[in-house]
Design an enzyme around this catalytic site. Structure first.
Site, PDB file in Angstrom:
ATOM      1  N   GLU A   1     -12.957   3.231   5.256  1.00  0.00           N
ATOM      2  CA  GLU A   1     -12.942   2.783   6.643  1.00  0.00           C
ATOM      3  C   GLU A   1     -14.241   3.010   7.417  1.00  0.00           C
ATOM      4  O   GLU A   1     -14.636   2.155   8.216  1.00  0.00           O
ATOM      5  CB  GLU A   1     -11.781   3.472   7.387  1.00  0.00           C
TER       6      GLU A   1
ATOM      7  N   GLN B   1       0.816  -1.206   0.000  1.00  0.00           N
ATOM      8  CA  GLN B   1       0.000   0.000   0.000  1.00  0.00           C
ATOM      9  C   GLN B   1       0.858   1.268   0.000  1.00  0.00           C
ATOM     10  O   GLN B   1       0.309   2.363  -0.097  1.00  0.00           O
ATOM     11  CB  GLN B   1      -0.907   0.018   1.235  1.00  0.00           C
TER      12      GLN B   1
ATOM     13  N   ARG C   1      -5.344   7.702  17.215  1.00  0.00           N
ATOM     14  CA  ARG C   1      -6.638   7.703  16.524  1.00  0.00           C
ATOM     15  C   ARG C   1      -7.713   7.023  17.374  1.00  0.00           C
ATOM     16  O   ARG C   1      -8.883   7.409  17.325  1.00  0.00           O
ATOM     17  CB  ARG C   1      -6.529   7.042  15.149  1.00  0.00           C
TER      18      ARG C   1
ATOM     19  N   PHE D   1      -6.027  -3.908   3.446  1.00  0.00           N
ATOM     20  CA  PHE D   1      -6.705  -3.577   4.707  1.00  0.00           C
ATOM     21  C   PHE D   1      -5.778  -2.969   5.750  1.00  0.00           C
ATOM     22  O   PHE D   1      -6.104  -2.960   6.935  1.00  0.00           O
ATOM     23  CB  PHE D   1      -7.393  -4.818   5.300  1.00  0.00           C
TER      24      PHE D   1
ATOM     25  N   THR E   1      -3.484  11.965  10.187  1.00  0.00           N
ATOM     26  CA  THR E   1      -3.188  12.912  11.258  1.00  0.00           C
ATOM     27  C   THR E   1      -1.712  13.294  11.309  1.00  0.00           C
ATOM     28  O   THR E   1      -1.356  14.209  12.050  1.00  0.00           O
ATOM     29  CB  THR E   1      -3.647  12.349  12.617  1.00  0.00           C
TER      30      THR E   1
ATOM     31  N   GLU F   1       0.481  -1.698   4.571  1.00  0.00           N
ATOM     32  CA  GLU F   1       0.884  -0.288   4.617  1.00  0.00           C
ATOM     33  C   GLU F   1       2.343  -0.150   5.005  1.00  0.00           C
ATOM     34  O   GLU F   1       3.111   0.525   4.340  1.00  0.00           O
ATOM     35  CB  GLU F   1       0.009   0.492   5.602  1.00  0.00           C
TER      36      GLU F   1
ATOM     37  N   PHE G   1      -7.809   1.937  11.638  1.00  0.00           N
ATOM     38  CA  PHE G   1      -6.557   2.454  12.201  1.00  0.00           C
ATOM     39  C   PHE G   1      -6.687   2.860  13.664  1.00  0.00           C
ATOM     40  O   PHE G   1      -6.284   3.933  14.074  1.00  0.00           O
ATOM     41  CB  PHE G   1      -6.096   3.637  11.353  1.00  0.00           C
TER      42      PHE G   1
ATOM     43  N   ARG H   1      -7.926  -1.477   8.779  1.00  0.00           N
ATOM     44  CA  ARG H   1      -9.096  -0.669   8.439  1.00  0.00           C
ATOM     45  C   ARG H   1      -9.721   0.016   9.672  1.00  0.00           C
ATOM     46  O   ARG H   1     -10.242  -0.629  10.559  1.00  0.00           O
ATOM     47  CB  ARG H   1     -10.130  -1.578   7.778  1.00  0.00           C
TER      48      ARG H   1
ATOM     49  N   ALA I   1      -6.006   5.552   5.456  1.00  0.00           N
ATOM     50  CA  ALA I   1      -6.748   6.643   6.083  1.00  0.00           C
ATOM     51  C   ALA I   1      -7.984   7.036   5.282  1.00  0.00           C
ATOM     52  O   ALA I   1      -8.459   8.164   5.397  1.00  0.00           O
ATOM     53  CB  ALA I   1      -5.848   7.863   6.298  1.00  0.00           C
TER      54      ALA I   1
END
Length: 812
Positions: free
Chosen positions: A753, A233, A346, A264, A482, A268, A380, A378, A551
């Protein structure tokens, strides 16, 4: 990668305005036609036919280069300890083996932590989790490599692993410092509250279980560089880490990513290690090397959704309105930071979900454990944070004797018009454009919530064994990375002389339809048919320095960047045509593959492009976009980390067998906010898929760890994801009709998400069914995943408490 610490971001000023403000769009292209064109139409996924026919090529499907090698990983059989002996000579002597490498063979960086250090590419000394990579072997076949990896002679000095997150926090064993957000005077408000409720909650993790596992193919190039095909990703991060491991400049490494078979979040940050190992072997041998983890190794060696240990102390008034909230969320991060700092942040950002807390203190801890380093998934961290406040809503309802929906509605954030004093989050962002009350009312009516509630109560009074439950839960999910600098994207568009168009952007396609939406955006902007657009593989040598596709920002960022590139090209064509035909730029229209001006005069798009080429007009352009308005001051725990909020709500109904704990989800009604949908078919698919995946997380997907640190649920036989038979027989999905008030691409909203968290309604409905055993006076403890065993345990606990207190109701 969504870390909250925004260095030098104390103000939301100085943001780009191009394509975020209609007045900034150049002359001649304002007022684009939004009636015709592909945007807003339910176009099929651009690779749908290839997916269902098997023609879609993934990394493992690529034709392997001549003399290519295959890699396998030698992993640790213990969770914690020190390596006292690692004899790899039997591995080197195994049939077909060409190369064996350890960390001592790495020329460049040996730590590949994505944000903070702590992720060694291999280890030769300390072991921190079961399955940690010790060495890597390349052989002439995949089978030979795997067999050779088993020949390693390993000896260890074992230690007792730490697996409990609460224990880790108590002993201050953290991967990153704790963080606290506050608003108001929590302690005084709790002391003066009419009633104070307390609870603890365990929220289980989740295996990504993507259809395509972790895989990379690395090929040395003639200039000493490396070409890497990877299922990632975040191609730019893979490029950076491969370059650092090989001690090369980034311009010598190219990463190509056409599609993933699911990600998912599991790809990442954690796709990078396997690409780096393949590249190391390729560099050492001068031959192409493929590394594909077997499914069991993948499950053992890669991180999961963070398990969380949550708790709350909440003060309420007589009506059940929250007066104070003291919330703690603890993320089990595993053995390294990975992305955990941002994930726990988060979770803190979403511990309020849709509710105004007034006086609030939210503490977040990042616990160390001797498990694989847990990672993005998904939502996060947002889903884990939402769970604690949704538990509180149910608990408050039982405490004051009201329907949980009424308690949720009572505590919703206010609107800027009616209740501006109730619009501030614990991190001091104002909740703007809040139409959740309207959305919930619409869903409450369309789902017949009130009538069904009456019918369910009557059913439960006369049914001694089977109990039905009903719950409506909302979602308010912040959209933006963020970590501020990740909120940017680039795109590259070529128009060829036959009028065909090639688009490249920094986002990655993992089945979610990103390329389809970007193609629709470009086609709409240039007024051509979608069939004219081809979106090519994501490559670091076409669009550099990209952010991860995560995100929920893939379309927001890359779609806007592609739109900006298309606007540049459209403006060039307008200026050329206006000069050629001596007409006003405002008179020129692009629609359905034709360009018109002056009433009846027109030509095909391809004819205009050919003329522009002859007229020496550049037909290639880059586009760039960065998200406006966002900022966050982590020192003072306040700011605007999110550009906007995606909203939604779901009603779920279940039936529970109180003798066995087994249950079924019988009906689900969803109303979800996607703004002005770019592709309603893809958006509905994301909503349905996200909900089912969330339901799996909360009900059947149980990660089981042995006391020695081994993952026992390490294959499809021991880990149950939802199957088609688990889909609710009645499954109604509707899109909330409301354009995004913020200036996103075509006023759409993110959809990747947010729908995942709609599945909390299933868990809440299970609690509702169990509570009926006490005539809805007790609020059961039900940790997740709510397996039949846990449901039965909760049933028995409520029955025992009813008997102890002399309570009757619900046919106990």
């Amino acid at each position: 990668m969504r870390k909250v610490e925004l260095q030098g971001a104390s103000s939301p000023e100085n943001e780009l305005t191009l394509a975020t403000n209609p007045s900034a769009i150049p002359n001649g292209i304002a007022g684009l036609d939004l009636v015709s064109g592909p945007v807003g139409k339910p176009s099929r996924h651009e690779s749908a036919i290839q997916h269902v026919t098997g023609a879609a090529r993934y990394v493992d499907d690529l034709i392997e280069p001549a003399n290519g090698l295959f890699a396998a990983v030698i992993r640790s059989p213990i969770a914690r300890g020190t390596i006292t002996r690692m004899d790899l000579e039997p591995v080197r002597k195994s049939p077909g083996v060409v190369c064996v490498l350890t960390v001592d063979d790495v020329l460049g960086h040996t730590d590949i932590g994505p944000v903070f250090p702590g992720d060694p590419i291999m280890t030769s000394t300390e072991v921190k989790f079961f399955g940690q990579c010790l060495a890597v072997v390349a052989a002439t076949s995949e089978l030979a490599a795997r067999r050779a990896a088993q020949a390693a002679i390993l000896e260890f000095e074992r230690e007792e692993p730490l697996l409990d997150a609460r224990e880790a926090v108590a002993s201050q064993q953290l991967v990153r410092p704790s963080h606290v957000m506050t608003m108001g005077d929590v302690d005084s408000a709790l002391a003066s509250s009419h009633q104070v409720l307390e609870a603890m909650q365990e929220v289980g993790g989740q295996e990504h279980f993507y259809l395509e596992g972790q895989v990379s193919l690395a090929m040395p190039t003639e200039d000493g560089g490396m070409l890497v095909y990877t299922s990632s990703q975040h191609p730019s991060e893979v490029q950076k880490l491969v370059a650092e491991v090989l001690a090369l400049p980034l311009n010598r490494v190219t990463v190509d990513m056409r599609r993933m078979g699911g990600g998912f979040g599991g790809k990442e940050s954690q796709a990078a290690q396997w690409a780096c190992l393949a590249a190391l072997l390729a560099s050492k041998t001068g031959r192409a090397v493929k590394l594909r983890l077997p499914r069991q190794d993948d499950m053992i060696m890669t991180g999961k959704r963070h398990p969380f240990a949550n708790s709350y102390r909440i003060g309420i008034d007589e009506a059940g309105r929250i007066t104070a909230a003291d919330i703690e969320v603890i993320g089990n991060c595993g053995n390294s930071p990975d992305l955990s700092d941002a994930i726990v942040d988060r979770a803190m950002f979403h511990a309020d979900n849709a509710y105004f807390l007034g006086n609030a203190r939210i503490a977040g801890h990042r616990a160390f454990s001797n498990q694989v380093s847990h990672t993005a998934y998904r939502g996060f961290g947002g889903p884990q944070g939402m769970m604690i406040i949704e538990r509180a809503m149910d608990d408050i309802a039982r405490a004051v004797g009201k329907d949980p929906l009424d308690i949720r509605k009572l505590n919703l954030y206010g609107t800027e018009q009616s209740e501006p004093e109730r619009t501030l989050t614990p991190y001091h962002q104002t909740v703007e454009f809040n139409y959740l009350p309207q959305l919930i009312e619409q869903l409450e009516t369309s789902s017949d919530y009130r009538a069904r509630r009456v019918a369910i109560r009557q059913f439960n009074q006369h049914s001694p064994i089977l109990k039905r439950g009903l719950a409506l839960t909302p979602v308010k999910f912040g959209i933006s990375f963020t970590l501020q600098h990740l909120n940017q994207a680039g795109a590259l568009i070529h128009i060829y002389t036959d009028g065909s168009i090639q688009v490249n952007h920094g986002g990655t396609e993992m089945g979610q339809g990103l390329h389809t939406k970007v193609g629709q955006i470009v086609a709409q902007t240039l007024g051509v048919e979608l069939e004219r657009i081809v979106v090519t593989a994501t490559r670091t040598d076409k669009v550099p320095n990209t952010s991860p596709t995560a995100a929920s920002s893939g379309t927001d960022l890359n779609g806007k960047a592609a739109q900006n590139a298309a606007l540049t090209l459209r403006q060039r064509l307008v200026e050329f045509l206006a000069a050629e035909k001596t007409v006003s730029p405002e008179a020129i229209r692009f629609e359905n593959g034709r360009v018109s001006w002056g009433g009846s005069e027109d030509m095909s798009f391809a004819e205009l492009v050919q003329a522009a080429y002859v007229g020496r007009v550049s037909l290639s352009a880059t586009g760039y976009y960065r998200t406006p308005k966002i900022w966050y001051d982590r020192t003072n725990a306040r700011g605007r980390p999110f550009f906007y909020f995606a909203l939604g709500a779901a009603v779920s109904e279940v039936v529970v067998d109180t003798l066995t704990g087994e249950y079924r989800v019988t009906r689900v009604d969803i109303l979800h906010d996607v703004g002005r949908s770019i592709n309603p078919a893809i958006d509905r698919g994301q909503i349905e898929g996200g909900f089912i995946q969330g339901m799996g997380w909360l009900t059947t997907e149980e990660l089981v760890w042995h006391a020695d640190g081994r993952l026992l649920s390490n294959n499809p036989a021991t880990y149950k994801i939802p199957a088609i038979g688990d889909t609710p027989p009645v499954f109604n999905v509707a899109l909330f009709e409301h354009e995004n008030d913020e200036a996103t691409v075509y006023n759409s909203k993110a959809v990747g998400e947010p729908p995942f968290m709609l599945a909390i309604s299933v868990w809440s409905a299970l609690r509702d069914a169990i509570s009926s055993l006490s005539d809805y006076r007790l609020s059961p403890d039900l940790d997740t995943p709510a397996t039949p065993e846990r449901v039965l345990k909760a049933v028995m606990a409520v029955q025992a408490q009813c008997a102890q207190n002399g309570m009757t109701g619900g046919a106990v």
